[in-house]
Design a protein around this motif. Structure first.
Motif, PDB file in Angstrom:
ATOM      1  N   THR A  31       0.688  -1.215   0.201  1.00  0.00           N
ATOM      2  CA  THR A  31      -0.013  -0.196   0.006  1.00  0.00           C
ATOM      3  C   THR A  31       0.870   1.110  -0.180  1.00  0.00           C
ATOM      4  O   THR A  31       0.486   2.119  -0.729  1.00  0.00           O
ATOM      5  N   GLU A  32       2.014   1.161   0.815  1.00  0.00           N
ATOM      6  CA  GLU A  32       3.000   2.458   0.776  1.00  0.00           C
ATOM      7  C   GLU A  32       3.441   2.635  -0.473  1.00  0.00           C
ATOM      8  O   GLU A  32       3.489   3.945  -1.162  1.00  0.00           O
ATOM      9  N   ALA A  33       3.943   1.487  -1.226  1.00  0.00           N
ATOM     10  CA  ALA A  33       4.689   1.678  -2.475  1.00  0.00           C
ATOM     11  C   ALA A  33       3.681   2.225  -3.502  1.00  0.00           C
ATOM     12  O   ALA A  33       3.880   3.127  -4.357  1.00  0.00           O
ATOM     13  N   GLU A  34       2.461   1.711  -3.220  1.00  0.00           N
ATOM     14  CA  GLU A  34       1.397   2.320  -4.317  1.00  0.00           C
ATOM     15  C   GLU A  34       0.986   3.598  -4.120  1.00  0.00           C
ATOM     16  O   GLU A  34       0.571   4.276  -5.089  1.00  0.00           O
ATOM     17  N   TYR A  35       0.864   4.055  -2.785  1.00  0.00           N
ATOM     18  CA  TYR A  35       0.520   5.226  -2.552  1.00  0.00           C
ATOM     19  C   TYR A  35       1.601   6.356  -2.948  1.00  0.00           C
ATOM     20  O   TYR A  35       1.269   7.384  -3.541  1.00  0.00           O
ATOM     21  N   VAL A  36       2.932   5.980  -2.886  1.00  0.00           N
ATOM     22  CA  VAL A  36       4.088   6.862  -3.276  1.00  0.00           C
ATOM     23  C   VAL A  36       3.687   6.848  -4.868  1.00  0.00           C
ATOM     24  O   VAL A  36       4.138   8.182  -5.465  1.00  0.00           O
ATOM     25  N   ALA A  37       3.700   5.948  -5.747  1.00  0.00           N
ATOM     26  CA  ALA A  37       3.567   5.832  -7.034  1.00  0.00           C
ATOM     27  C   ALA A  37       2.222   6.768  -7.341  1.00  0.00           C
ATOM     28  O   ALA A  37       2.546   7.633  -8.479  1.00  0.00           O
ATOM     29  N   ALA A  38       1.434   6.604  -6.788  1.00  0.00           N
ATOM     30  CA  ALA A  38       0.088   7.545  -7.144  1.00  0.00           C
ATOM     31  C   ALA A  38       0.337   9.040  -6.679  1.00  0.00           C
ATOM     32  O   ALA A  38      -0.196   9.720  -7.537  1.00  0.00           O
ATOM     33  N   ALA A  39       1.034   9.306  -5.987  1.00  0.00           N
ATOM     34  CA  ALA A  39       1.456  10.624  -5.727  1.00  0.00           C
ATOM     35  C   ALA A  39       2.328  11.254  -6.836  1.00  0.00           C
ATOM     36  O   ALA A  39       2.138  12.447  -7.303  1.00  0.00           O
ATOM     37  N   ASN A  40       3.082  10.319  -7.335  1.00  0.00           N
ATOM     38  CA  ASN A  40       4.105  10.797  -8.364  1.00  0.00           C
ATOM     39  C   ASN A  40       3.237  10.974  -9.756  1.00  0.00           C
ATOM     40  O   ASN A  40       3.446  12.154 -10.556  1.00  0.00           O
ATOM     41  N   CYS A  41       2.439  10.161  -9.947  1.00  0.00           N
ATOM     42  CA  CYS A  41       1.568  10.374 -11.075  1.00  0.00           C
ATOM     43  C   CYS A  41       0.393  11.321 -10.957  1.00  0.00           C
ATOM     44  O   CYS A  41       0.225  12.395 -11.982  1.00  0.00           O
ATOM     45  N   CYS A  42       0.057  11.918  -9.939  1.00  0.00           N
ATOM     46  CA  CYS A  42      -0.827  12.956  -9.486  1.00  0.00           C
ATOM     47  C   CYS A  42      -0.004  14.138  -9.896  1.00  0.00           C
ATOM     48  O   CYS A  42      -0.541  15.056 -10.366  1.00  0.00           O
ATOM     49  N   GLY A  43       1.447  14.334  -9.284  1.00  0.00           N
ATOM     50  CA  GLY A  43       2.152  15.400  -9.671  1.00  0.00           C
ATOM     51  C   GLY A  43       1.960  15.644 -11.398  1.00  0.00           C
ATOM     52  O   GLY A  43       1.921  16.779 -11.694  1.00  0.00           O
ATOM     53  N   GLN A  44       2.421  14.569 -11.918  1.00  0.00           N
ATOM     54  CA  GLN A  44       2.497  14.810 -13.463  1.00  0.00           C
ATOM     55  C   GLN A  44       1.118  15.091 -14.045  1.00  0.00           C
ATOM     56  O   GLN A  44       1.144  15.796 -15.062  1.00  0.00           O
ATOM     57  N   VAL A  45       0.012  14.569 -13.644  1.00  0.00           N
ATOM     58  CA  VAL A  45      -1.421  14.775 -14.075  1.00  0.00           C
ATOM     59  C   VAL A  45      -1.448  16.544 -13.827  1.00  0.00           C
ATOM     60  O   VAL A  45      -2.225  17.109 -14.749  1.00  0.00           O
ATOM     61  N   LEU A  46      -1.080  17.067 -12.601  1.00  0.00           N
ATOM     62  CA  LEU A  46      -1.344  18.646 -12.303  1.00  0.00           C
ATOM     63  C   LEU A  46      -0.330  19.352 -13.306  1.00  0.00           C
ATOM     64  O   LEU A  46      -0.921  20.193 -13.730  1.00  0.00           O
ATOM     65  N   TRP A  47       0.813  18.732 -13.518  1.00  0.00           N
ATOM     66  CA  TRP A  47       1.480  19.376 -14.629  1.00  0.00           C
ATOM     67  C   TRP A  47       0.924  19.352 -16.044  1.00  0.00           C
ATOM     68  O   TRP A  47       0.836  20.606 -16.630  1.00  0.00           O
ATOM     69  N   ILE A  48       0.212  18.478 -16.534  1.00  0.00           N
ATOM     70  CA  ILE A  48      -0.624  18.369 -17.688  1.00  0.00           C
ATOM     71  C   ILE A  48      -1.636  19.111 -17.700  1.00  0.00           C
ATOM     72  O   ILE A  48      -2.059  20.055 -18.666  1.00  0.00           O
ATOM     73  N   GLN A  49      -2.506  19.047 -16.547  1.00  0.00           N
ATOM     74  CA  GLN A  49      -3.645  20.188 -16.536  1.00  0.00           C
ATOM     75  C   GLN A  49      -3.295  21.470 -16.450  1.00  0.00           C
ATOM     76  O   GLN A  49      -4.120  22.284 -17.420  1.00  0.00           O
ATOM     77  N   ASN A  50      -2.260  21.921 -16.114  1.00  0.00           N
ATOM     78  CA  ASN A  50      -1.902  23.400 -16.310  1.00  0.00           C
ATOM     79  C   ASN A  50      -1.583  23.515 -17.427  1.00  0.00           C
ATOM     80  O   ASN A  50      -1.616  24.574 -18.113  1.00  0.00           O
ATOM     81  N   GLN A  51      -0.787  22.680 -18.210  1.00  0.00           N
ATOM     82  CA  GLN A  51      -0.247  22.961 -19.298  1.00  0.00           C
ATOM     83  C   GLN A  51      -1.547  23.097 -20.666  1.00  0.00           C
ATOM     84  O   GLN A  51      -1.464  24.146 -21.222  1.00  0.00           O
ATOM     85  N   LEU A  52      -2.587  22.143 -20.074  1.00  0.00           N
ATOM     86  CA  LEU A  52      -3.754  22.305 -21.026  1.00  0.00           C
ATOM     87  C   LEU A  52      -4.769  23.346 -20.796  1.00  0.00           C
ATOM     88  O   LEU A  52      -5.284  23.977 -21.726  1.00  0.00           O
ATOM     89  N   LEU A  53      -4.408  23.868 -19.742  1.00  0.00           N
ATOM     90  CA  LEU A  53      -5.396  25.168 -19.388  1.00  0.00           C
ATOM     91  C   LEU A  53      -4.624  26.289 -20.223  1.00  0.00           C
ATOM     92  O   LEU A  53      -5.538  27.187 -20.781  1.00  0.00           O
ATOM     93  N   ASP A  54      -3.528  26.337 -20.705  1.00  0.00           N
ATOM     94  CA  ASP A  54      -3.043  27.381 -21.692  1.00  0.00           C
ATOM     95  C   ASP A  54      -3.572  27.194 -22.817  1.00  0.00           C
ATOM     96  O   ASP A  54      -3.547  28.254 -23.661  1.00  0.00           O
ATOM     97  N   TYR A  55      -4.204  26.074 -23.230  1.00  0.00           N
ATOM     98  CA  TYR A  55      -4.462  25.629 -24.628  1.00  0.00           C
ATOM     99  C   TYR A  55      -6.048  25.896 -24.466  1.00  0.00           C
ATOM    100  O   TYR A  55      -6.674  25.988 -25.661  1.00  0.00           O
TER     101      TYR A  55
END
Length: 339
Positions: free
Chosen positions: A231-255
């Motif tokens: 669970t801890e390993a999956e939680y850390v992986a999910a947080a990493n994925c979340c960070g990437q998703v937020l970056w993409i969201q902000n990028q697409l907002l500019d579009y």
């Protein structure tokens, strides 16, 4: 022409006009531009030719080693010319091909008693393969695993690298297909291989993000701390994925596209419970605080976690090796195919 500089990527400039956008990407002395309206492209091309001594290369077909084939139904991106180039460079043009880039029967270990190999050759091979991962997520895990032994590579490590080249020999033209008719919806997948690194028992994070069925980003990285549970390993992986998703969201907002409340698929129910439960459980206090921001993102409806069956989690491709059948299924599932 009035352009706005992208606040995330300062080499990207955006122009909006009556519901249409023009994107201009600059890399050193090269410029790529595209628009939802052809007239905007023609206007920008004329402006550049009038202001500067520049020549137009026409429709994009090649950029930084990436081959781009624009077709009626979509775009195909590959690096098969580069694959043939490195196969010739390291004398692997006549070797027997392999069905997968990893050998499940020979896991990578430190192997201190084995013979040393030329570290300069080993690093050169790894460097060549790392550049190839720009369009080949199918070799991402295998290359990252081999890259951990660049300090003092042994014969077993070199054999693992040779296996990747043998796989490329059989699949030189594999690339990413971006369908024109795919729905414009941001989704992500996250996964983790618990304690998969035999040397230090650290887990491997895997994540991939899609616009519809188009793969636009992927990650494979060994976690910095030793997880004490799946669970801890999956939680850390999910947080990493979340960070990437937020970056993409902000990028697409500019579009001009808003993709808040993005679905992140994960195959671990316990991780979803921890993220969605506002109570700080005593059993999760040891997880680094920097990973807990995913709870805040979930509460603000920036992302939402969804359970998916392990067999359907395509992020699995970036966390471990597989047999030929499962491997080919995952490769095709992320949108990789031969032209």
């Amino acid at each position: 022409m009035d352009f706005n500089e992208d606040w995330i990527d300062q080499t990207l400039f955006i122009k909006s006009q009556k519901g249409h956008i023009l994107l201009v990407q600059i890399y050193v002395d090269d410029i790529i531009f595209g628009s939802t309206k052809k007239e905007l492209c023609d206007e920008f091309e004329k402006l550049m030719k009038d202001k500067f001594q520049m020549s137009s290369m026409g429709e994009l077909t090649f950029f930084l080693g990436l081959q781009v084939q624009q077709r009626k139904k979509g775009i195909f991106i590959s690096q098969d010319k580069y694959v043939h180039e490195i196969l010739r460079k390291f004398n692997y043009t006549d070797v027997k091909s392999a069905s997968t880039p990893t050998d499940l029967e020979k896991p990578l270990v430190k192997d201190a008693d084995a013979d040393d190999v030329d570290e300069h050759l080993y690093r050169s091979m790894i460097g060549s393969l790392m550049y190839l991962t720009a369009s080949r997520p199918d070799i991402m895990f295998a290359v990252c695993a081999c890259a951990r032994f660049q300090v003092s590579p042994k014969t077993s490590h070199l054999l693992a690298v040779k296996r990747i080249f043998r796989y490329l020999k059989g699949k030189p033209s594999l690339g990413l297909w971006y369908s024109k008719d795919s729905p414009l919806e941001l989704v992500a997948y996250t996964d983790s291989d618990y304690a998969g690194a035999i040397l230090d028992r650290k887990s491997t994070t895997g994540g991939c993000q899609f616009l519809g069925n188009r793969l636009i980003s992927w990650q494979c990285k060994k976690q910095t701390v030793v997880a004490t549970s799946t669970t801890e390993a999956e939680y850390v992986a999910a947080a990493n994925c979340c960070g990437q998703v937020l970056w993409i969201q902000n990028q697409l907002l500019d579009y001009g596209y808003n993709f808040m409340n993005t679905v992140i698929y994960i195959d671990n129910t316990s991780t979803i419970c921890i993220i969605e439960n506002p109570v700080q459980h005593s059993k999760t206090k040891h997880i680094e605080i920097r990973h807990h921001f995913i709870r805040d993102c979930n509460a603000k409806k920036l992302i939402q976690m969804a359970k998916i069956d392990t067999q359907l989690n395509v992020a699995d491709l970036l966390t471990k090796g597989f047999d030929a059948g499962r491997f080919q299924y995952l490769v095709s599932s992320i949108g990789m195919l031969n032209p």
